[in-house]
Write an enzyme that holds these catalytic residues in place. Structure first.
Site, PDB file in Angstrom:
ATOM      1  N   HIS A  66      -2.372  11.968   4.864  1.00  0.00           N
ATOM      2  CA  HIS A  66      -3.300  11.356   5.814  1.00  0.00           C
ATOM      3  C   HIS A  66      -2.989  11.871   7.220  1.00  0.00           C
ATOM      4  O   HIS A  66      -1.939  12.495   7.443  1.00  0.00           O
ATOM      5  CB  HIS A  66      -3.206   9.825   5.776  1.00  0.00           C
ATOM      6  CG  HIS A  66      -1.848   9.294   6.050  1.00  0.00           C
ATOM      7  ND1 HIS A  66      -1.031   8.787   5.069  1.00  0.00           N
ATOM      8  CD2 HIS A  66      -1.138   9.224   7.198  1.00  0.00           C
ATOM      9  CE1 HIS A  66       0.111   8.417   5.594  1.00  0.00           C
ATOM     10  NE2 HIS A  66       0.075   8.671   6.891  1.00  0.00           N
TER      11      HIS A  66
HETATM   12  C1  T46 Z   1       3.091   8.128   8.203  1.00  0.00           C
HETATM   13  C2  T46 Z   1       4.144   8.438   7.202  1.00  0.00           C
HETATM   14  C3  T46 Z   1       5.275   9.232   7.777  1.00  0.00           C
HETATM   15  C4  T46 Z   1       2.251  -1.557   6.225  1.00  0.00           C
HETATM   16  O1  T46 Z   1       1.903  -2.680   5.811  1.00  0.00           O
HETATM   17  N1  T46 Z   1       2.733  -1.436   7.497  1.00  0.00           N
HETATM   18  C5  T46 Z   1       3.159  -0.254   8.001  1.00  0.00           C
HETATM   19  O2  T46 Z   1       3.601  -0.189   9.161  1.00  0.00           O
HETATM   20  C6  T46 Z   1       3.072   0.914   7.168  1.00  0.00           C
HETATM   21  C7  T46 Z   1       3.516   2.265   7.692  1.00  0.00           C
HETATM   22  C8  T46 Z   1       2.585   0.770   5.888  1.00  0.00           C
HETATM   23  N2  T46 Z   1       2.191  -0.443   5.440  1.00  0.00           N
HETATM   24  C9  T46 Z   1       1.732  -0.573   4.054  1.00  0.00           C
HETATM   25  C10 T46 Z   1       0.459   0.168   3.705  1.00  0.00           C
HETATM   26  C11 T46 Z   1       0.660   0.543   2.249  1.00  0.00           C
HETATM   27  O3  T46 Z   1       0.272  -0.530   1.430  1.00  0.00           O
HETATM   28  O4  T46 Z   1       2.750  -0.002   3.219  1.00  0.00           O
HETATM   29  C12 T46 Z   1       2.183   0.693   2.122  1.00  0.00           C
HETATM   30  C13 T46 Z   1       2.654   2.146   2.101  1.00  0.00           C
HETATM   31  O5  T46 Z   1       2.076   2.836   3.241  1.00  0.00           O
HETATM   32  P1  T46 Z   1       1.550   4.351   3.145  1.00  0.00           P
HETATM   33  O6  T46 Z   1       0.967   4.597   1.819  1.00  0.00           O
HETATM   34  O7  T46 Z   1       0.696   4.612   4.334  1.00  0.00           O
HETATM   35  O8  T46 Z   1       2.953   5.123   3.276  1.00  0.00           O
HETATM   36  P2  T46 Z   1       3.222   6.675   3.459  1.00  0.00           P
HETATM   37  O9  T46 Z   1       4.672   6.870   3.210  1.00  0.00           O
HETATM   38  O10 T46 Z   1       2.267   7.507   2.705  1.00  0.00           O
HETATM   39  O11 T46 Z   1       2.926   6.957   5.041  1.00  0.00           O
HETATM   40  C14 T46 Z   1       3.720   6.341   6.032  1.00  0.00           C
HETATM   41  C15 T46 Z   1       2.848   5.840   7.194  1.00  0.00           C
HETATM   42  O12 T46 Z   1       1.807   4.994   6.683  1.00  0.00           O
HETATM   43  C16 T46 Z   1       2.210   6.962   7.968  1.00  0.00           C
HETATM   44  O13 T46 Z   1       1.669   6.470   9.177  1.00  0.00           O
HETATM   45  O14 T46 Z   1       2.864   8.909   9.111  1.00  0.00           O
HETATM   46  O15 T46 Z   1       4.671   7.275   6.541  1.00  0.00           O
END
Ligand code: T46
Length: 132
Positions: free
Chosen positions: A50
Protein backbone atom coordinates in the site's frame (compact mmCIF):
# COMPACT_ATOMS: atom_id res chain seq x y z
CA UNK A 1 17.30 10.66 -6.57
CA UNK A 2 17.02 7.50 -4.50
CA UNK A 3 13.72 6.64 -2.81
CA UNK A 4 15.69 5.19 0.08
CA UNK A 5 16.23 7.81 2.77
CA UNK A 6 18.04 6.82 5.93
CA UNK A 7 18.22 8.66 9.22
CA UNK A 8 21.27 7.88 11.33
CA UNK A 9 20.58 8.13 15.04
CA UNK A 10 23.39 9.05 17.38
CA UNK A 11 24.22 6.23 19.79
CA UNK A 12 24.82 7.52 23.30
CA UNK A 13 27.17 4.80 24.43
CA UNK A 14 29.17 4.43 27.57
CA UNK A 15 30.78 1.57 29.47
CA UNK A 16 27.32 0.29 30.49
CA UNK A 17 25.91 -0.10 27.00
CA UNK A 18 24.08 1.91 24.35
CA UNK A 19 21.08 4.24 24.25
CA UNK A 20 19.29 5.99 21.39
CA UNK A 21 16.83 8.81 22.02
CA UNK A 22 14.11 9.70 19.49
CA UNK A 23 12.57 13.19 19.59
CA UNK A 24 9.81 14.56 17.36
CA UNK A 25 10.91 17.44 15.14
CA UNK A 26 14.50 16.85 16.17
CA UNK A 27 16.10 13.60 14.98
CA UNK A 28 12.64 12.41 13.82
CA UNK A 29 11.50 14.92 11.15
CA UNK A 30 7.86 15.29 12.27
CA UNK A 31 5.61 15.37 15.34
CA UNK A 32 5.23 11.73 16.43
CA UNK A 33 1.49 10.99 16.76
CA UNK A 34 1.62 7.20 16.75
CA UNK A 35 4.02 4.35 17.40
CA UNK A 36 3.39 0.75 16.41
CA UNK A 37 5.48 -2.37 16.15
CA UNK A 38 5.45 -5.39 13.88
CA UNK A 39 6.62 -8.74 15.24
CA UNK A 40 5.83 -12.49 15.30
CA UNK A 41 5.69 -12.55 11.52
CA UNK A 42 4.71 -15.86 9.98
CA UNK A 43 7.69 -17.34 8.02
CA UNK A 44 7.66 -16.22 4.40
CA UNK A 45 5.00 -13.55 4.96
CA UNK A 46 4.92 -10.35 2.93
CA UNK A 47 3.29 -7.21 4.35
CA UNK A 48 2.51 -3.68 3.26
CA UNK A 49 1.38 -3.49 -0.39
CA UNK A 50 0.00 0.00 0.00
CA UNK A 51 0.91 3.70 -0.08
CA UNK A 52 -0.41 6.64 1.94
CA UNK A 53 -1.89 9.95 0.87
CA UNK A 54 -0.58 11.82 3.88
CA UNK A 55 1.71 9.94 6.22
CA UNK A 56 5.37 10.16 7.03
CA UNK A 57 6.98 7.29 8.87
CA UNK A 58 10.31 6.34 10.35
CA UNK A 59 10.94 2.60 10.50
CA UNK A 60 13.53 1.07 12.80
CA UNK A 61 14.46 -2.60 12.79
CA UNK A 62 14.96 -3.34 16.48
CA UNK A 63 15.83 -7.00 15.99
CA UNK A 64 16.75 -9.17 13.01
CA UNK A 65 16.18 -7.88 9.51
CA UNK A 66 13.67 -7.43 6.74
CA UNK A 67 13.60 -6.09 3.20
CA UNK A 68 11.56 -3.05 2.19
CA UNK A 69 10.53 -2.46 -1.41
CA UNK A 70 9.84 1.22 -2.14
CA UNK A 71 8.13 2.35 -5.32
CA UNK A 72 7.03 5.82 -6.44
CA UNK A 73 5.16 4.56 -9.51
CA UNK A 74 8.22 5.01 -11.71
CA UNK A 75 11.18 3.63 -9.79
CA UNK A 76 11.32 0.58 -7.53
CA UNK A 77 14.10 0.07 -4.99
CA UNK A 78 14.87 -2.52 -2.33
CA UNK A 79 16.64 -1.97 0.94
CA UNK A 80 17.50 -4.24 3.85
CA UNK A 81 16.75 -2.89 7.33
CA UNK A 82 18.87 -4.44 10.05
CA UNK A 83 20.01 -1.64 12.36
CA UNK A 84 18.75 0.04 15.54
CA UNK A 85 20.60 3.21 14.65
CA UNK A 86 19.89 3.51 10.91
CA UNK A 87 16.20 4.12 10.29
CA UNK A 88 14.26 4.22 7.04
CA UNK A 89 12.32 7.44 6.42
CA UNK A 90 9.27 6.95 4.18
CA UNK A 91 7.35 10.00 2.97
CA UNK A 92 3.86 10.29 1.39
CA UNK A 93 2.96 8.57 -1.87
CA UNK A 94 5.50 5.78 -1.66
CA UNK A 95 4.24 2.25 -2.26
CA UNK A 96 5.86 -0.13 0.24
CA UNK A 97 6.17 -3.87 0.50
CA UNK A 98 7.97 -5.78 3.25
CA UNK A 99 9.43 -9.26 2.89
CA UNK A 100 12.29 -11.55 3.99
CA UNK A 101 11.59 -11.11 7.70
CA UNK A 102 14.21 -13.00 9.67
CA UNK A 103 12.90 -15.18 12.51
CA UNK A 104 12.03 -12.93 15.46
CA UNK A 105 12.39 -9.68 13.48
CA UNK A 106 10.85 -6.64 15.18
CA UNK A 107 10.09 -3.34 13.45
CA UNK A 108 9.14 -0.19 15.35
CA UNK A 109 7.39 2.48 13.29
CA UNK A 110 6.98 6.15 14.23
CA UNK A 111 4.14 7.84 12.37
CA UNK A 112 3.25 11.48 11.72
CA UNK A 113 -0.53 10.85 11.85
CA UNK A 114 -3.07 8.82 13.79
CA UNK A 115 -4.27 5.59 12.21
CA UNK A 116 -6.73 6.30 9.40
CA UNK A 117 -7.75 3.57 6.97
CA UNK A 118 -8.97 6.27 4.54
CA UNK A 119 -5.36 7.40 4.11
CA UNK A 120 -4.35 4.03 2.59
CA UNK A 121 -4.06 3.38 -1.15
CA UNK A 122 -4.22 -0.42 -1.26
CA UNK A 123 -4.59 -0.93 -5.01
CA UNK A 124 -1.37 -0.63 -7.02
CA UNK A 125 -3.12 0.51 -10.22
CA UNK A 126 -4.91 3.29 -8.27
CA UNK A 127 -1.55 4.26 -6.79
CA UNK A 128 0.08 4.41 -10.24
CA UNK A 129 -2.76 6.58 -11.53
CA UNK A 130 -2.67 8.98 -8.57
CA UNK A 131 1.13 9.23 -8.48
CA UNK A 132 1.41 10.37 -12.14
C1 T46 B 1 3.07 0.77 6.85
C2 T46 B 1 3.80 -0.49 7.15
C3 T46 B 1 5.27 -0.27 7.35
C4 T46 B 1 -4.30 -0.42 13.38
O1 T46 B 1 -5.38 -0.67 13.95
N1 T46 B 1 -3.58 0.67 13.77
C5 T46 B 1 -2.39 0.98 13.21
O2 T46 B 1 -1.76 1.98 13.61
C6 T46 B 1 -1.88 0.14 12.16
C7 T46 B 1 -0.56 0.46 11.49
C8 T46 B 1 -2.63 -0.95 11.79
N2 T46 B 1 -3.81 -1.22 12.39
C9 T46 B 1 -4.54 -2.43 12.01
C10 T46 B 1 -5.06 -2.46 10.59
C11 T46 B 1 -5.01 -3.94 10.23
O3 T46 B 1 -6.18 -4.57 10.69
O4 T46 B 1 -3.63 -3.53 12.11
C12 T46 B 1 -3.84 -4.47 11.07
C13 T46 B 1 -2.56 -4.69 10.27
O5 T46 B 1 -2.26 -3.47 9.54
P1 T46 B 1 -1.68 -3.50 8.04
O6 T46 B 1 -2.25 -4.64 7.30
O7 T46 B 1 -1.85 -2.14 7.46
O8 T46 B 1 -0.13 -3.79 8.37
P2 T46 B 1 1.11 -3.76 7.39
O9 T46 B 1 2.23 -4.39 8.14
O10 T46 B 1 0.79 -4.27 6.05
O11 T46 B 1 1.45 -2.17 7.20
C14 T46 B 1 1.86 -1.40 8.31
C15 T46 B 1 1.17 -0.02 8.29
O12 T46 B 1 -0.25 -0.19 8.20
C16 T46 B 1 1.62 0.84 7.14
O13 T46 B 1 1.19 2.17 7.33
O14 T46 B 1 3.63 1.67 6.24
O15 T46 B 1 3.27 -1.20 8.28
Amino acid sequence: MSLVKFIDFEIKGDERGSLISLEGNKNVPFDIKRVYYIFDNVPGVQRGFHAHHNLKQVVICMHGECTFVLDNGKVREEVILNSKSKALYIEDFIWREMKNFSPGAVLVVLASEYYDEADYIRNYEDFKRISK
